[in-house]
Design a protein around this motif. Structure first.
Motif, PDB file in Angstrom:
ATOM      1  N   ARG A 102      46.431  45.594  23.549  1.00  0.00           N
ATOM      2  CA  ARG A 102      45.274  44.881  24.233  1.00  0.00           C
ATOM      3  C   ARG A 102      46.017  43.873  24.890  1.00  0.00           C
ATOM      4  NH1 ARG A 102      43.314  43.305  27.600  1.00  0.00           N
ATOM      5  NH2 ARG A 102      41.611  42.648  28.367  1.00  0.00           N
ATOM      6  N   ARG A 103      46.833  43.222  23.990  1.00  0.00           N
ATOM      7  CA  ARG A 103      47.961  42.460  24.605  1.00  0.00           C
ATOM      8  C   ARG A 103      48.807  42.139  25.314  1.00  0.00           C
ATOM      9  NH1 ARG A 103      49.073  41.700  18.864  1.00  0.00           N
ATOM     10  NH2 ARG A 103      47.823  40.240  18.369  1.00  0.00           N
ATOM     11  N   ASN A 104      49.484  43.779  25.813  1.00  0.00           N
ATOM     12  CA  ASN A 104      50.392  44.154  26.193  1.00  0.00           C
ATOM     13  C   ASN A 104      49.731  44.435  27.987  1.00  0.00           C
ATOM     14  OD1 ASN A 104      52.404  44.175  24.537  1.00  0.00           O
ATOM     15  ND2 ASN A 104      52.082  46.682  24.206  1.00  0.00           N
ATOM     16  N   ALA A 105      48.540  45.222  27.701  1.00  0.00           N
ATOM     17  CA  ALA A 105      47.481  45.527  28.853  1.00  0.00           C
ATOM     18  C   ALA A 105      47.545  43.766  30.156  1.00  0.00           C
ATOM     19  CB  ALA A 105      46.460  46.205  28.723  1.00  0.00           C
ATOM     20  N   HIS A 106      47.334  42.642  28.702  1.00  0.00           N
ATOM     21  CA  HIS A 106      46.711  42.124  29.145  1.00  0.00           C
ATOM     22  C   HIS A 106      48.382  41.387  29.854  1.00  0.00           C
ATOM     23  CE1 HIS A 106      44.541  37.736  29.957  1.00  0.00           C
ATOM     24  NE2 HIS A 106      45.718  36.777  29.187  1.00  0.00           N
ATOM     25  N   GLU A 107      49.308  40.836  29.338  1.00  0.00           N
ATOM     26  CA  GLU A 107      50.673  40.966  30.070  1.00  0.00           C
ATOM     27  C   GLU A 107      50.736  41.209  31.514  1.00  0.00           C
ATOM     28  OE1 GLU A 107      52.713  40.886  26.617  1.00  0.00           O
ATOM     29  OE2 GLU A 107      51.607  39.340  25.211  1.00  0.00           O
ATOM     30  N   ASP A 108      50.569  42.586  31.290  1.00  0.00           N
ATOM     31  CA  ASP A 108      51.264  43.191  32.562  1.00  0.00           C
ATOM     32  C   ASP A 108      50.700  42.902  33.623  1.00  0.00           C
ATOM     33  OD1 ASP A 108      53.232  44.155  30.614  1.00  0.00           O
ATOM     34  OD2 ASP A 108      51.687  46.419  30.619  1.00  0.00           O
ATOM     35  N   GLY A 109      49.335  42.653  33.868  1.00  0.00           N
ATOM     36  CA  GLY A 109      48.237  42.250  34.437  1.00  0.00           C
ATOM     37  C   GLY A 109      48.528  40.977  35.112  1.00  0.00           C
ATOM     38  N   ALA A 110      49.415  40.330  34.272  1.00  0.00           N
ATOM     39  CA  ALA A 110      49.099  38.972  34.360  1.00  0.00           C
ATOM     40  C   ALA A 110      49.308  38.239  36.721  1.00  0.00           C
ATOM     41  CB  ALA A 110      50.270  38.278  34.182  1.00  0.00           C
ATOM     42  N   TRP A 111      50.273  39.502  37.057  1.00  0.00           N
ATOM     43  CA  TRP A 111      50.469  39.562  38.463  1.00  0.00           C
ATOM     44  C   TRP A 111      49.033  40.047  39.304  1.00  0.00           C
ATOM     45  CZ3 TRP A 111      49.813  42.873  41.700  1.00  0.00           C
ATOM     46  CH2 TRP A 111      49.846  44.925  41.788  1.00  0.00           C
ATOM     47  N   VAL A 112      47.875  40.395  38.909  1.00  0.00           N
ATOM     48  CA  VAL A 112      47.140  40.998  39.663  1.00  0.00           C
ATOM     49  C   VAL A 112      46.236  39.388  39.682  1.00  0.00           C
ATOM     50  CG1 VAL A 112      44.462  42.302  39.238  1.00  0.00           C
ATOM     51  CG2 VAL A 112      47.431  43.338  38.888  1.00  0.00           C
ATOM     52  N   ARG A 113      46.009  38.984  38.526  1.00  0.00           N
ATOM     53  CA  ARG A 113      44.962  37.805  38.021  1.00  0.00           C
ATOM     54  C   ARG A 113      45.720  36.820  38.545  1.00  0.00           C
ATOM     55  NH1 ARG A 113      45.869  39.442  33.197  1.00  0.00           N
ATOM     56  NH2 ARG A 113      46.933  37.896  32.542  1.00  0.00           N
ATOM     57  N   GLU A 114      46.818  36.655  39.213  1.00  0.00           N
ATOM     58  CA  GLU A 114      47.626  35.335  39.864  1.00  0.00           C
ATOM     59  C   GLU A 114      48.023  35.890  41.080  1.00  0.00           C
ATOM     60  OE1 GLU A 114      51.367  35.424  38.644  1.00  0.00           O
ATOM     61  OE2 GLU A 114      51.243  34.505  36.696  1.00  0.00           O
ATOM     62  N   ALA A 115      47.735  36.906  42.216  1.00  0.00           N
ATOM     63  CA  ALA A 115      47.547  37.160  43.554  1.00  0.00           C
ATOM     64  C   ALA A 115      46.073  37.122  43.851  1.00  0.00           C
ATOM     65  CB  ALA A 115      47.701  38.782  43.369  1.00  0.00           C
ATOM     66  N   ALA A 116      45.294  37.651  43.182  1.00  0.00           N
ATOM     67  CA  ALA A 116      43.956  37.127  43.008  1.00  0.00           C
ATOM     68  C   ALA A 116      43.067  35.043  43.546  1.00  0.00           C
ATOM     69  CB  ALA A 116      42.621  37.522  42.053  1.00  0.00           C
ATOM     70  N   ALA A 117      43.885  34.680  41.994  1.00  0.00           N
ATOM     71  CA  ALA A 117      43.554  33.347  42.598  1.00  0.00           C
ATOM     72  C   ALA A 117      44.156  32.561  43.867  1.00  0.00           C
ATOM     73  CB  ALA A 117      44.526  32.705  41.171  1.00  0.00           C
ATOM     74  N   GLU A 118      45.633  33.582  43.906  1.00  0.00           N
ATOM     75  CA  GLU A 118      46.175  32.660  44.807  1.00  0.00           C
ATOM     76  C   GLU A 118      45.086  33.107  46.891  1.00  0.00           C
ATOM     77  OE1 GLU A 118      48.760  30.718  48.146  1.00  0.00           O
ATOM     78  OE2 GLU A 118      48.506  30.568  45.945  1.00  0.00           O
ATOM     79  N   TYR A 119      45.016  34.061  46.560  1.00  0.00           N
ATOM     80  CA  TYR A 119      44.305  35.302  47.543  1.00  0.00           C
ATOM     81  C   TYR A 119      42.680  33.882  47.911  1.00  0.00           C
ATOM     82  CZ  TYR A 119      41.039  37.709  50.371  1.00  0.00           C
ATOM     83  OH  TYR A 119      40.311  38.218  51.323  1.00  0.00           O
ATOM     84  N   ALA A 120      41.894  32.967  46.540  1.00  0.00           N
ATOM     85  CA  ALA A 120      41.485  33.134  46.135  1.00  0.00           C
ATOM     86  C   ALA A 120      41.307  31.334  46.571  1.00  0.00           C
ATOM     87  CB  ALA A 120      40.375  32.646  45.335  1.00  0.00           C
ATOM     88  N   ARG A 121      42.282  31.354  46.075  1.00  0.00           N
ATOM     89  CA  ARG A 121      43.072  29.150  47.117  1.00  0.00           C
ATOM     90  C   ARG A 121      43.267  29.518  48.193  1.00  0.00           C
ATOM     91  NH1 ARG A 121      46.535  26.946  48.403  1.00  0.00           N
ATOM     92  NH2 ARG A 121      48.130  28.268  48.836  1.00  0.00           N
ATOM     93  N   LYS A 122      43.861  30.660  48.876  1.00  0.00           N
ATOM     94  CA  LYS A 122      43.967  29.989  49.965  1.00  0.00           C
ATOM     95  C   LYS A 122      42.994  30.929  51.572  1.00  0.00           C
ATOM     96  CE  LYS A 122      48.995  31.778  50.371  1.00  0.00           C
ATOM     97  NZ  LYS A 122      49.748  33.120  51.273  1.00  0.00           N
ATOM     98  N   GLN A 123      41.480  31.369  50.765  1.00  0.00           N
ATOM     99  CA  GLN A 123      40.212  31.579  51.582  1.00  0.00           C
ATOM    100  C   GLN A 123      39.650  30.001  50.986  1.00  0.00           C
ATOM    101  OE1 GLN A 123      40.965  34.842  53.138  1.00  0.00           O
ATOM    102  NE2 GLN A 123      38.507  34.552  53.025  1.00  0.00           N
TER     103      GLN A 123
END
Length: 325
Positions: free
Chosen positions: A295-316
């Protein structure tokens, strides 16, 4: 704060407590904006988040078999089931969030090892028959435990459980059908099915929690009508459901003391080895470390998705602000 201010505050809290108690007594739902005792809120956060964690961790034992299922049909069915479990976790996390905890907080508690989840998911799944035993026994126990939760006093939890229980019923039937197919197969397949039942039977009985006299939260949860039945009552109900189903399957439930008692109108059974249960809860089960690390590995591997979503939300948000200006 002055003495008159304290008196007013105490009066308000007393009135709110009385209103809360009246709603519980009248079988009404407590909703997120209603006043609730701090202990009620804390209990719900603990129970609902642990339930959500169990669904998310519970994806692992079966997800491990998607690529190895014996046919394309079995792969598709198992994949759908694992996706259902992911959805259940999301429903439950959303329900918990209405109580003031964030999803990030719940995730951090889980991957740090501070949050509990169902002990059943810390057992290995070495054969295909385990998929049948998990469906029949584990999901069957979940249904027995969770159907009463559809009437839980906290509205978002009870409503989430309605859909979850409908989907769990399909999972239980899928497991039963896998075992039935194996029991109609070769001697090796029948032996594999029986072995899986032997390994999962006792852990599935432990899913309801320790005996009532050893359960610190059960009585209060029942008084608040979060729970409707005690651990031992649910366990007895589950065994009563299993016995006729086991006869249809042709498997033997691995309890030599299991027999009907005409005086109590229920099945007598052997004592459960609670040492094993508490060892797993303490993190010393056969798969505890593996499940959490995955579960930790999956969370760390998905960090880029969360970062991309946050950046998209910021730009919107920036674009909307610019358009408004």
């Amino acid at each position: 704060m002055t003495a008159p201010d304290l008196a007013v505050l105490e009066h308000d809290e007393t009135a709110e407590q009385e209103a809360f108690d009246a709603l519980i007594a009248a079988e009404q739902r407590i909703e997120p904006r209603d006043w609730m005792p701090a202990a009620y809120r804390k209990t719900l956060i603990r129970q609902i988040s642990q339930h959500g964690h169990s669904e998310i961790i519970g994806m692992q034992p079966e997800g491990n078999w998607i690529s190895r299922a014996p046919s394309l049909k079995r792969k598709a069915i198992l994949m759908a089931k694992v996706q259902d479990e992911a959805g259940h976790g999301l429903y439950l996390y959303s329900a918990a969030q209405t109580l003031g905890i964030t999803r990030d907080e719940m995730t951090e508690q889980l991957i740090a090892g501070r949050a509990k989840y169902s002990s059943i998911f810390n057992y290995p799944t070495p054969t295909w028959a385990d998929m049948g035993a998990i469906g029949w026994l584990v999901d069957g126990a979940a249904i027995c435990n969770q159907v009463p939760l559809c009437r839980a006093s906290y509205g978002p939890y009870g409503r989430a459980m309605v859909r979850i229980c409908k989907e769990e019923s399909f999972h239980q039937r899928q497991g039963f059908e896998i075992l039935l197919t194996l029991m109609q197969g070769t001697p090796a397949q029948r032996e594999m099915a029986q072995d899986a039942v032997n390994r999962w039977y006792w852990p599935s009985l432990m899913m309801f929690g320790p005996p009532d006299d050893q359960s610190p939260n059960s009585a209060q949860s029942t008084a608040w009508k979060i729970k409707r039945f005690s651990n031992d009552e649910l366990r007895q109900r589950f065994v009563g459901m299993l016995v006729p189903q086991a006869d249809v399957l042709g498997v033997t439930l691995p309890d030599p003391s299991l027999r009907w008692n005409d005086q109590t109108n229920q099945y007598d059974m052997s004592e459960i080895d609670w040492t094993e249960f508490f060892e797993i809860l303490a993190g010393r089960g056969p798969m505890n470390a593996v499940r959490l690390q995955h579960r930790r590995n999956a969370h760390e591997d998905g960090a880029w998705v969360r970062e991309a979503a946050a950046e998209y939300a910021r730009k919107q948000a920036a674009k909307t602000e610019k358009d408004v200006a």
